[in-house]
Design a protein around this motif. Structure first.
Motif, short mmCIF file in Angstrom:
data_model
loop_
_atom_site.label_atom_id
_atom_site.label_comp_id
_atom_site.label_asym_id
_atom_site.label_seq_id
_atom_site.Cartn_x
_atom_site.Cartn_y
_atom_site.Cartn_z
N VAL A 124 18.16 56.28 46.52
CA VAL A 124 19.46 55.88 46.46
C VAL A 124 19.86 55.05 47.81
N PHE A 125 20.42 53.89 47.50
CA PHE A 125 20.56 52.79 48.78
C PHE A 125 22.18 53.06 49.04
N ILE A 126 22.53 53.12 50.28
CA ILE A 126 23.91 53.32 50.88
C ILE A 126 24.57 52.32 50.99
N PRO A 127 23.97 51.04 51.52
CA PRO A 127 25.09 49.82 51.53
C PRO A 127 25.72 49.43 50.30
N PRO A 128 24.91 49.34 49.14
CA PRO A 128 25.69 48.82 47.99
C PRO A 128 26.71 49.92 47.46
N ILE A 129 26.62 51.16 47.89
CA ILE A 129 27.58 52.13 47.22
C ILE A 129 28.86 52.02 48.05
N GLU A 130 28.59 51.84 49.67
CA GLU A 130 29.73 51.45 50.44
C GLU A 130 30.49 50.35 50.00
N ALA A 131 29.67 49.46 49.62
CA ALA A 131 30.26 48.24 49.34
C ALA A 131 31.35 48.11 48.21
N ILE A 132 30.59 48.77 46.99
CA ILE A 132 31.48 48.84 45.98
C ILE A 132 32.66 49.64 46.20
N LEU A 133 32.66 50.80 46.72
CA LEU A 133 33.65 51.87 47.09
C LEU A 133 34.82 51.24 47.82
N SER A 134 34.21 50.51 48.74
CA SER A 134 35.42 49.73 49.60
C SER A 134 36.39 48.86 48.92
N SER A 135 35.84 48.22 47.78
CA SER A 135 36.36 47.14 47.13
C SER A 135 37.36 47.60 46.26
N MET A 136 37.53 49.09 46.00
CA MET A 136 38.35 49.68 45.27
C MET A 136 39.91 49.35 45.68
N ASP A 137 40.89 49.25 44.99
CA ASP A 137 42.28 48.95 45.55
C ASP A 137 42.86 50.20 46.08
N ALA A 138 42.46 51.29 45.86
CA ALA A 138 43.08 52.56 46.56
C ALA A 138 42.28 52.88 47.78
N VAL A 139 41.05 52.48 47.85
CA VAL A 139 40.23 52.89 49.24
C VAL A 139 40.42 52.14 50.20
N ASP A 140 40.57 52.79 51.47
CA ASP A 140 40.74 52.20 52.54
C ASP A 140 39.22 52.08 53.34
N GLN A 141 38.65 53.26 53.59
CA GLN A 141 37.33 53.04 54.19
C GLN A 141 36.26 53.90 53.47
N ALA A 142 35.15 53.78 53.33
CA ALA A 142 34.06 54.35 52.63
C ALA A 142 32.69 54.57 53.33
N VAL A 143 31.84 55.76 53.48
CA VAL A 143 30.85 55.92 53.90
C VAL A 143 29.91 56.67 52.99
N ALA A 144 28.68 56.39 52.89
CA ALA A 144 27.67 57.34 52.25
C ALA A 144 26.72 57.73 53.07
N TYR A 145 26.17 59.01 52.42
CA TYR A 145 25.02 59.71 53.23
C TYR A 145 24.23 60.72 52.50
N GLY A 146 23.28 61.09 53.02
CA GLY A 146 22.24 62.19 52.29
C GLY A 146 22.18 63.63 52.77
#
Length: 1003
Positions: free
Chosen positions: A867-889
């Motif tokens: 699972v790749f982290i940057p694409p997940i962070e990019a998609i979540l950060s673009s959601m209207d309600a989301v301010d910041q996002a991080v992904a990790y294992g």
């Protein structure tokens, strides 16, 4: 009977000849006809080196409003009293207004006049305002014609409108490059103006006769026609007398010399850099912007004005965004705005009515309306009918039957060709120089700054806390710091730690180490500095007073610079620590050793050491002078930086965006560098306007502090054209473009060793890393087996290139052996080729743009695959309600759980993030590529480079079940994460990474 022809009236003909001879002799002897008129009476109420202040009609009680009239540099102050009844001072006086006129005199007859600068005139006008206020106790209406109006705007901004009731201008351009006199193209005028400013007017001045000739050449047909008309009517004295005062003023009496430095400054600041619009012009050492004008503004617009063209004049509405801006349109050319019958009937009565209206003594003038900034993409704002009506049109102006479509096509082609030519002129020399660098080439930050100083020593370089430092000032400071370093025993090649806030002193230290030939080790104050010093073999740290405690805590030998050297300065050392206050070293007392050679750095020499963290391990990032040059020249070319740009340097210098992208590119582009005290929306707005910021540099989520601040507002006509940096989340990227629709985001990416440098130059794909910068190392994406962690080999034994859409490992061609520090593979795609291994994963799209997937070390390795982290962070950060996002294992490799943590924007609650929104947002990913768990947290910590940090979440293990946590079911859908769901999934609810692996076979 046939009538006889009428005989000519010989007597009348003789009388005409005699009258012509008599009047002609009077003109030859006295320069014109005696009109019998008298100038308006005045007293000089203040005399200073730069000016004399006239008060007209001194016998009249000073009870009404006050107005100060400012002439242009090249025109006599008598321009406001050319005709007895229609002159400005007379009309204003009859309306009950007290007129003052500032008289700069003629510089060629004043002591030191030929050394006058533009700033001298602004300071003089400001002083005259103070004199009037001191004498009358009333605010002053400030008015100016042509360049005098520019002085009025600049003075109002310089004073931040203090003591100014309103500003009134007559044909005064603001957006100079929007419509140059005579419709000249900026592509021709700007380089010429720059050349004249730098090479001509710094040595020469303009005499009065040349100013007159230049004005007349603006419209030679009208000038010739006026002279012919005068000669034809020379016999008729009564017909000539009403216009004689005006003719004499234009032909002889109205012109004064220009000082060379003032002309050079006018050309450089307000033509070449167009800083009336962008802000950031310098007056008496202060940075000034027209956004600081808050009083009302009235601009008279000449509908047939080919000097102060309407589109240029109307730029004031965008530049003075805090003011109420009005206009009055007058059907005349430039000179007719202030002198002549139309001025007497329209301009000056309307000015009087405006002043009385502003003073609460009358109604709004009927000929005054709110200014509408109607930009004309095809012209200057001077209509064809106006040109023809006022005698300056021709058949060619009418187009000769050429259709509007053809004209627009030609204009478009011209603009495109000009843009390409300008970009080529800027970019080609830089890339050519970059391509010529070899291991023995002398190239370094210090050398580039030295070259800039030789080219333009008096040009501004650093802007900070409303202070201005020129290239010469900075160069002198660099040399002084070099002397201090030598006095402290620093030698070429020595590794010196640097931990300082991004201030002028920090930039000077880095440049001084480069000039000395030492290596600057860029330390992060929030990092493990002791470990950084160990990895870089550094035993000395240079710091500012702010970080002195941290520096003495990790190093025994500390040098302190910056923060001033006043009596209140207190620098103390801890036990066993040597601390030297470099501000106390007198550089004049330092004996420079015989080995010292300024800027000795070669391309292959180590210049800087940065640090990166991979798989939790801190690693040094050595940067040679060549790597620095690659980044600096490439970034300057991608950003199109020139000396007309002012770059807002926000990132810390220990980050690549601060050192390489911002400082390096700005020095290469010869741009100004503006520094700030911190990231704050109010400070940002004020400094963008005051400094004239055209380019903003950033790192990671830095711009979130501005664009997402509650109540953030900025003038939509602000000068920002570009944001450049690295790491900006996709959602924030979208917000920045929404707040700054006229700007674009230039996102850079560099591998840890600097071998690969990417930039999203086109900026049309939000989130893409773009393509390699020109003249940097060629790149390829090699097919990579993620399960076995190795390159994929084809049937011929070479490495296979990744297909479009296939994740692969980024490789950079190793062209220079002297600055290669990474693993280098040979015979990769072809025989005898050499490629550096980056350790970074990318995917290429059909347009050859690259998208970042993260490093090999940071892949989350789950039971279902990577699972790749940057694409997940990019998609979540673009959601209207989301301010910041991080992904990790979390968990053991091969059995990790992919987790994402998000914070919500202040105007959203936890209930506003739904399972449907999560499913839609992550729908473009295959189910196994989505995070197993998503949870809402109160805060995501940031590094001092504003990078969201996930390490703390990973160390705490899986989030506990609750209403703010969702899990991915076996079909890829998201559901509330309850205790029963956790038990079903087989995940432990204990804290800690060790016990959080999913049960075998679970999804």
């Amino acid at each position: 009977m046939v009538g006889l022809p009428t005989l000519p009236d010989v007597g009348a003909a003789v009388d005409r000849v005699l009258a012509t001879a008599q009047n002609g002799l009077e003109v030859l002897r006295f320069g014109g006809l005696d009109t019998g008129t008298e100038p308006a009476p005045f007293n000089v109420v203040e005399t200073a080196k730069m000016f004399r202040l006239r008060r007209y009609f001194p016998e009249t009680p000073n009870t009404g409003p006050q107005i100060l009239l400012v002439p242009p540099m090249m025109v006599s102050a008598n321009v406001y009293d050319v005709t007895e009844h229609n002159g400005a001072v007379s009309v204003l006086h009859r309306a009950g207004i007290t007129p003052f006129v500032i008289d700069f005199g003629s510089p060629d007859s004043e002591e030191g006049g030929m050394e006058r600068t533009l700033a001298d005139h602004i300071v003089a006008v400001s002083r005259a305002i103070d004199v009037i206020i001191e004498a009358t106790g009333k605010d002053v209406h400030l008015a100016g014609y042509s360049q005098g109006g520019m002085f009025a705007y600049q003075t109002a901004a310089f004073r931040q409108s203090k003591g100014i009731a309103s500003v009134i201008t007559f044909g005064s351009p603001v957006d100079v490059l929007a419509a140059l006199p005579l419709g000249l193209p900026p592509a021709l005028v700007v380089p010429s103006a720059e050349l004249l400013a730098d090479k001509v007017f710094n040595r020469l001045w303009v005499p009065g006769w040349m100013a007159r000739a230049g004005f007349q050449l603006v419209d030679p047909v009208k000038t010739a026609r006026s002279r012919i008309d005068f000669l034809r009517k020379l016999h008729n004295r009564d017909e000539l007398l009403p216009r004689e005062d005006q003719r004499r003023f234009i032909e002889a009496e109205g012109w004064v010399a220009w000082s060379g430095p003032a002309v050079a400054e006018l050309l450089r600041q307000f033509v070449v850099h167009n800083r009336m619009m962008s802000g950031g012009f310098v007056i008496d050492g202060d940075l000034v912007s027209l956004t600081e004008i808050t009083c009302p503004v009235l601009a008279f617009v000449g509908e047939a004005d080919d000097i102060g063209q309407p589109q240029a004049v109307r730029g004031i509405q965008r530049a003075a965004s805090a003011s109420a801006v009005f206009e009055s349109r007058v059907p005349v050319g430039h000179f007719g705005l202030v002198v002549g019958s139309t001025a007497g009937a329209h301009t000056w009565p309307t000015t009087s009515e405006w002043v009385l209206w502003q003073a609460g003594l009358g109604p709004r003038p009927p000929l005054v309306e709110e200014m509408r900034d109607e930009l004309d993409p095809h012209g200057s704002g001077v209509s064809l009918s106006s040109r023809i009506t006022h005698g300056i049109g021709s058949l060619a102006d009418a187009g000769g039957g050429v259709s509007r479509e053809l004209l627009e096509m030609a204009n478009s082609l011209q603009r495109t060709t000009r843009a390409v030519a300008q970009e080529s002129v800027r970019t080609v020399p830089r890339l050519f120089r970059l391509g010529q660098i070899q291991s023995g080439t002398r190239i370094s930050l210090g050398k580039l700054m030295s070259e800039n100083c030789k080219r333009a020593p008096d040009q501004e370089l650093f802007l900070f806390e409303n202070r201005v430092l020129t290239h010469s000032d900075v160069n002198t400071r660099i040399d002084n710091v070099v002397a201090g370093l030598v006095a402290c025993g620093v030698r070429p090649g020595e590794h010196i730690g640097v931990v300082m806030d991004t201030r002028p002193s920090a930039l000077v230290v880095v440049a001084a180490l480069s000039r000395l030939g030492a290596v600057a080790v860029m330390l992060a104050a929030d990092g493990d500095m002791r470990e950084m010093l160990r990895l870089s073999d550094s035993s000395v740290v240079i710091t500012d007073p702010v970080h002195l405690t941290e520096a003495t805590g990790v190093c025994d030998r500390v040098l302190v610079l910056g923060g001033g050297s006043g009596g209140s300065r207190s620098i103390s050392a801890a036990d066993g620590t040597s601390v030297i206050d470099m501000e106390q070293i007198d550089p004049a007392e330092v004996q420079m050793p015989t080995w010292y050679r300024p800027d000795p750095g070669l391309a292959g020499d180590l210049a800087f050491i940065l640090f990166t963290r991979s798989a939790g391990q801190l690693a040094p990032w050595p940067v040679t002078n060549h790597r620095f040059a690659q980044s600096a020249f490439g970034a300057a070319s991608a950003a199109g930086l020139t000396d007309r740009d002012t770059v807002y340097c926000l990132p810390p210098l220990h980050h690549a965006s601060g050192l390489l992208t911002t400082l390096g590119a700005t020095v290469v582009g010869r741009s100004r560098i503006a520094l700030s005290n911190g990231i704050d929306p109010d400070t940002f707005t004020a400094e963008v306007n005051r400094y004239g910021i055209t380019v903003v540099s950033y790192t990671w989520t830095m711009m979130r502090e501005v664009v997402r601040a509650e109540g953030f507002r900025i003038n939509q006509h602000n000068p920002i054209r570009l944001f450049m940096g690295s790491g900006m989340p996709v959602g924030l990227w979208n917000d920045v473009m929404e707040c700054f629709p006229r700007a674009r985001v230039l996102e850079f990416f560099a591998t840890a060793d600097g071998a690969a440098i990417l930039a999203n130059v086109s900026a049309n794909k939000v989130g893409s890393m773009g393509r390699p910068l020109p003249e940097t190392n060629p790149l390829e994406v090699a097919a990579y087996d993620l399960e076995r962690d190795r390159l994929v080999i084809d049937d011929d034994g070479f490495v296979r290139k990744a297909a479009v859409g296939e994740p692969g490992l980024l490789l950079a061609r190793a062209r220079h052996r002297f600055d290669t520090s990474a693993t280098v593979l040979r015979d990769v795609f072809n025989r005898q080729d050499r490629w550096e291994v980056s350790g970074q994963l990318f995917v290429r799209d059909v347009d050859d743009d690259l998208w970042f997937l993260g490093s090999v070390a940071n892949i989350v390795r789950t039971c279902d695959g990577p699972v790749f982290i940057p694409p997940i962070e990019a998609i979540l950060s673009s959601m209207d309600a989301v301010d910041q996002a991080v992904a990790y294992g979390v968990g053991e490799l091969g059995r990790q759980v992919a987790v994402a943590a998000v914070t919500l924007r202040p105007d959203h609650r936890a209930e506003s993030l739904t399972v449907t929104q999560l499913r839609i947002a992550l729908g473009e990913f295959a189910a196994e590529q989505r995070p197993h768990l998503i949870h809402i947290v109160d805060e995501i910590p940031l590094s001092d480079a504003y990078r969201p940090v996930a390490a703390g979440f990973a160390n705490r293990g899986l989030p506990r079940p609750g209403s703010k946590v969702w899990y991915r079911d076996s079909e890829g859908r998201y559901r509330r994460y309850t205790r029963s769901a956790a038990a079903t999934m087989g995940w432990s609810m204990e804290s800690g990474a060790g016990g959080n692996a999913p049960a075998a076979g679970s999804r």
